[in-house]
Design a protein around this motif. Sequence first.
Motif, PDB file in Angstrom:
ATOM      1  N   LEU A 111       0.849  -1.197   0.000  1.00 12.03           N
ATOM      2  CA  LEU A 111       0.000   0.000   0.000  1.00 12.03           C
ATOM      3  C   LEU A 111       0.881   1.243   0.000  1.00 12.03           C
ATOM      4  O   LEU A 111       1.958   1.257   0.602  1.00 12.03           O
ATOM      5  CB  LEU A 111      -0.906   0.020   1.235  1.00 12.03           C
ATOM      6  CG  LEU A 111      -1.752  -1.221   1.518  1.00 12.03           C
ATOM      7  CD1 LEU A 111      -2.733  -0.934   2.646  1.00 12.03           C
ATOM      8  CD2 LEU A 111      -2.488  -1.666   0.274  1.00 12.03           C
ATOM      9  N   MET A 112       0.392   2.279  -0.669  1.00 10.83           N
ATOM     10  CA  MET A 112       1.146   3.528  -0.724  1.00 10.83           C
ATOM     11  C   MET A 112       0.192   4.666  -1.084  1.00 10.83           C
ATOM     12  O   MET A 112      -0.861   4.419  -1.667  1.00 10.83           O
ATOM     13  CB  MET A 112       2.265   3.426  -1.763  1.00 10.83           C
ATOM     14  CG  MET A 112       1.782   3.194  -3.176  1.00 10.83           C
ATOM     15  SD  MET A 112       3.129   2.745  -4.318  1.00 10.83           S
ATOM     16  CE  MET A 112       3.455   1.045  -3.817  1.00 10.83           C
ATOM     17  N   PRO A 113       0.567   5.891  -0.742  1.00 14.94           N
ATOM     18  CA  PRO A 113      -0.274   7.029  -1.132  1.00 14.94           C
ATOM     19  C   PRO A 113      -0.236   7.230  -2.656  1.00 14.94           C
ATOM     20  O   PRO A 113       0.701   6.797  -3.317  1.00 14.94           O
ATOM     21  CB  PRO A 113       0.379   8.225  -0.433  1.00 14.94           C
ATOM     22  CG  PRO A 113       1.272   7.642   0.614  1.00 14.94           C
ATOM     23  CD  PRO A 113       1.710   6.311   0.089  1.00 14.94           C
ATOM     24  N   LEU A 114      -1.278   7.877  -3.173  1.00 10.18           N
ATOM     25  CA  LEU A 114      -1.324   8.270  -4.586  1.00 10.18           C
ATOM     26  C   LEU A 114      -1.480   9.776  -4.650  1.00 10.18           C
ATOM     27  O   LEU A 114      -2.467  10.291  -4.129  1.00 10.18           O
ATOM     28  CB  LEU A 114      -2.505   7.589  -5.278  1.00 10.18           C
ATOM     29  CG  LEU A 114      -2.732   7.990  -6.747  1.00 10.18           C
ATOM     30  CD1 LEU A 114      -1.648   7.397  -7.616  1.00 10.18           C
ATOM     31  CD2 LEU A 114      -4.108   7.564  -7.230  1.00 10.18           C
ATOM     32  N   PRO A 115      -0.552  10.518  -5.259  1.00  8.63           N
ATOM     33  CA  PRO A 115       0.681  10.041  -5.857  1.00  8.63           C
ATOM     34  C   PRO A 115       1.724   9.739  -4.788  1.00  8.63           C
ATOM     35  O   PRO A 115       1.573  10.149  -3.648  1.00  8.63           O
ATOM     36  CB  PRO A 115       1.121  11.245  -6.698  1.00  8.63           C
ATOM     37  CG  PRO A 115       0.651  12.424  -5.910  1.00  8.63           C
ATOM     38  CD  PRO A 115      -0.654  11.998  -5.314  1.00  8.63           C
ATOM     39  N   SER A 116       2.771   9.045  -5.199  1.00  2.63           N
ATOM     40  CA  SER A 116       3.889   8.746  -4.309  1.00  2.63           C
ATOM     41  C   SER A 116       5.189   8.892  -5.076  1.00  2.63           C
ATOM     42  O   SER A 116       5.177   8.971  -6.303  1.00  2.63           O
ATOM     43  CB  SER A 116       3.829   7.291  -3.835  1.00  2.63           C
ATOM     44  OG  SER A 116       3.229   7.165  -2.581  1.00  2.63           O
ATOM     45  N   TYR A 120       8.604   3.537  -5.343  1.00  2.00           N
ATOM     46  CA  TYR A 120       7.850   2.506  -4.612  1.00  2.00           C
ATOM     47  C   TYR A 120       7.133   1.610  -5.619  1.00  2.00           C
ATOM     48  O   TYR A 120       7.237   0.384  -5.581  1.00  2.00           O
ATOM     49  CB  TYR A 120       6.801   3.117  -3.668  1.00  2.00           C
ATOM     50  CG  TYR A 120       7.270   4.159  -2.685  1.00  2.00           C
ATOM     51  CD1 TYR A 120       8.598   4.223  -2.258  1.00  2.00           C
ATOM     52  CD2 TYR A 120       6.372   5.094  -2.163  1.00  2.00           C
ATOM     53  CE1 TYR A 120       9.001   5.198  -1.353  1.00  2.00           C
ATOM     54  CE2 TYR A 120       6.772   6.053  -1.254  1.00  2.00           C
ATOM     55  CZ  TYR A 120       8.092   6.109  -0.858  1.00  2.00           C
ATOM     56  OH  TYR A 120       8.475   7.067   0.033  1.00  2.00           O
ATOM     57  N   GLU A 121       6.384   2.265  -6.510  1.00  5.63           N
ATOM     58  CA  GLU A 121       5.585   1.530  -7.486  1.00  5.63           C
ATOM     59  C   GLU A 121       6.486   0.701  -8.412  1.00  5.63           C
ATOM     60  O   GLU A 121       6.200  -0.477  -8.677  1.00  5.63           O
ATOM     61  CB  GLU A 121       4.763   2.539  -8.299  1.00  5.63           C
ATOM     62  CG  GLU A 121       3.845   1.899  -9.299  1.00  5.63           C
ATOM     63  CD  GLU A 121       3.157   2.935 -10.203  1.00  5.63           C
ATOM     64  OE1 GLU A 121       3.134   4.139  -9.852  1.00  5.63           O
ATOM     65  OE2 GLU A 121       2.660   2.529 -11.256  1.00  5.63           O
ATOM     66  N   PRO A 131       1.052  -2.909  -6.415  1.00  7.95           N
ATOM     67  CA  PRO A 131       0.913  -1.650  -5.678  1.00  7.95           C
ATOM     68  C   PRO A 131      -0.561  -1.297  -5.518  1.00  7.95           C
ATOM     69  O   PRO A 131      -1.330  -1.408  -6.477  1.00  7.95           O
ATOM     70  CB  PRO A 131       1.615  -0.620  -6.569  1.00  7.95           C
ATOM     71  CG  PRO A 131       1.897  -1.278  -7.860  1.00  7.95           C
ATOM     72  CD  PRO A 131       1.513  -2.728  -7.791  1.00  7.95           C
ATOM     73  N   MET A 133      -2.805   1.872  -4.391  1.00  4.85           N
ATOM     74  CA  MET A 133      -2.578   3.300  -4.141  1.00  4.85           C
ATOM     75  C   MET A 133      -3.790   3.951  -3.520  1.00  4.85           C
ATOM     76  O   MET A 133      -4.909   3.791  -4.011  1.00  4.85           O
ATOM     77  CB  MET A 133      -2.292   4.002  -5.457  1.00  4.85           C
ATOM     78  CG  MET A 133      -1.431   3.171  -6.371  1.00  4.85           C
ATOM     79  SD  MET A 133       0.108   3.979  -6.571  1.00  4.85           S
ATOM     80  CE  MET A 133       0.687   3.156  -8.021  1.00  4.85           C
ATOM     81  N   THR A 141      -1.222  12.456   3.388  1.00  6.52           N
ATOM     82  CA  THR A 141      -1.388  11.008   3.394  1.00  6.52           C
ATOM     83  C   THR A 141      -2.694  10.641   4.099  1.00  6.52           C
ATOM     84  O   THR A 141      -2.940  11.080   5.227  1.00  6.52           O
ATOM     85  CB  THR A 141      -0.213  10.343   4.146  1.00  6.52           C
ATOM     86  OG1 THR A 141       1.002  10.826   3.567  1.00  6.52           O
ATOM     87  CG2 THR A 141      -0.272   8.829   4.037  1.00  6.52           C
ATOM     88  N   TYR A 334       1.619  14.060 -11.696  1.00  5.74           N
ATOM     89  CA  TYR A 334       1.214  13.571 -10.376  1.00  5.74           C
ATOM     90  C   TYR A 334      -0.267  13.863 -10.112  1.00  5.74           C
ATOM     91  O   TYR A 334      -0.773  13.624  -9.030  1.00  5.74           O
ATOM     92  CB  TYR A 334       2.043  14.253  -9.282  1.00  5.74           C
ATOM     93  CG  TYR A 334       3.460  13.734  -9.149  1.00  5.74           C
ATOM     94  CD1 TYR A 334       3.840  12.947  -8.066  1.00  5.74           C
ATOM     95  CD2 TYR A 334       4.425  14.049 -10.096  1.00  5.74           C
ATOM     96  CE1 TYR A 334       5.130  12.483  -7.929  1.00  5.74           C
ATOM     97  CE2 TYR A 334       5.727  13.586  -9.972  1.00  5.74           C
ATOM     98  CZ  TYR A 334       6.070  12.802  -8.885  1.00  5.74           C
ATOM     99  OH  TYR A 334       7.354  12.349  -8.751  1.00  5.74           O
TER     100      TYR A 334
END
Length: 363
Positions: A111-116, A120-121, A131, A133, A141, A334
């Motif tokens: 899991l990750m924030p969008l955009p990041s 990471y991706e 990924p 997002m 975040t 982004y």
Amino acid sequence: MKFTVSEPVMQIKAYEPGKPLKEVEREYNIKDAVKLASNENPFGYSPDVKKAVERLLDQMNRYPESSAPELCAVLSEKFGVGISNIVIGNGSDDIIALLAHAFLNQGDEALMPLPSFLMYEISVKTAKGKPVMVPLTDFTTNLDGILSAIGERTRMIFVTNPFNPTGAVITTAEFERFAARVPDDVLIIVDEAYIEFVREDTVFNSLDRPLFDPRVVTLRTFSKAYGLAGFRVGYGIMDEQVAGILHRIRQPFNVNSLAQAAAVAAVSDTQFLSNCIENTHRELDFLIEKLTNMGLTVLPTQSNFLMTDVGTDASVVFEAMLRQGVVVRSMKSYGFENWLRINAGTRKENEKFIAALKQVLNR
Ligand SMILES: *Cc1c(COP(=O)(O)O)cnc(C)c1O
């Protein structure tokens, strides 16, 4: 092409770095271009770094020390952690990739924030993971959103604090509330590339209490506050078992000798670091004042860069600024149509940026 490319790799868009100065000067036939696009340190690096590197230059026929013992020793001392809790990387990008490769099976989720931060991706996909997002809320975040996205296959979560590109932060209280709701078998990777620039003491800093939680992996870099982006050196501080896994798969000589020596010298020159941070704050304040006076919105920031709404297509402004010899970062890709990200430069660079922006925007 007749070769079969791995499916997930086919999905990867190449990372687009900020345009290098030399390229801009060549393409636009200009001199003395200014680059505020990659959050680099405009104040250079410690003079001790230069001396340390020069001393090594006649030994470059030898392989580097695989375990970077001197650098591990100074970091161990600085943060009060064991050598076995440290992994040094060829930039923190290297450690991001190691984590993805070591802890993701095919189809496992990160899991990750969008955009990041794009690495990471890219790393997760390269490792054949998935990924997931979670869009920001109000440039910040969305920790609750991330919690809701946790599923059976979730193996790791990336958070960036302070956040690139918006400069927003996670407070200690927010982080603790969040971590308490993350399952025990999920790694929480906290990328603190800009933590040295933080001015508010409510901001979460994972090394205030190092190793308080075995799930937390701290990522730090020498590329920003220390000014060593060209050397490529970063580090992770983590549970000893997690570090042991990364050591199994890292390239034995992932950090070259010059980078190791440069980083040791940089950590030891605390005066240079604090001067850089002070200068960065002063220059950010200068930029914020000038941009605000131009009637532009600037997001609050705890890093060495800021985002500003230029009120019109950012990629057009980016192009026009290039022609004036100023490299900025358009945030259009982004998802921020009208926003630029710029890092604090020297006063001269900032003045040139403001003058160029006034001309481009007709203000
Ligand atoms: C710049 C940056 C890094 C540092 O990358 P290096 O590989 O250490 O140069 C890591 N994470 C984020 C979010 C960054 O912006």
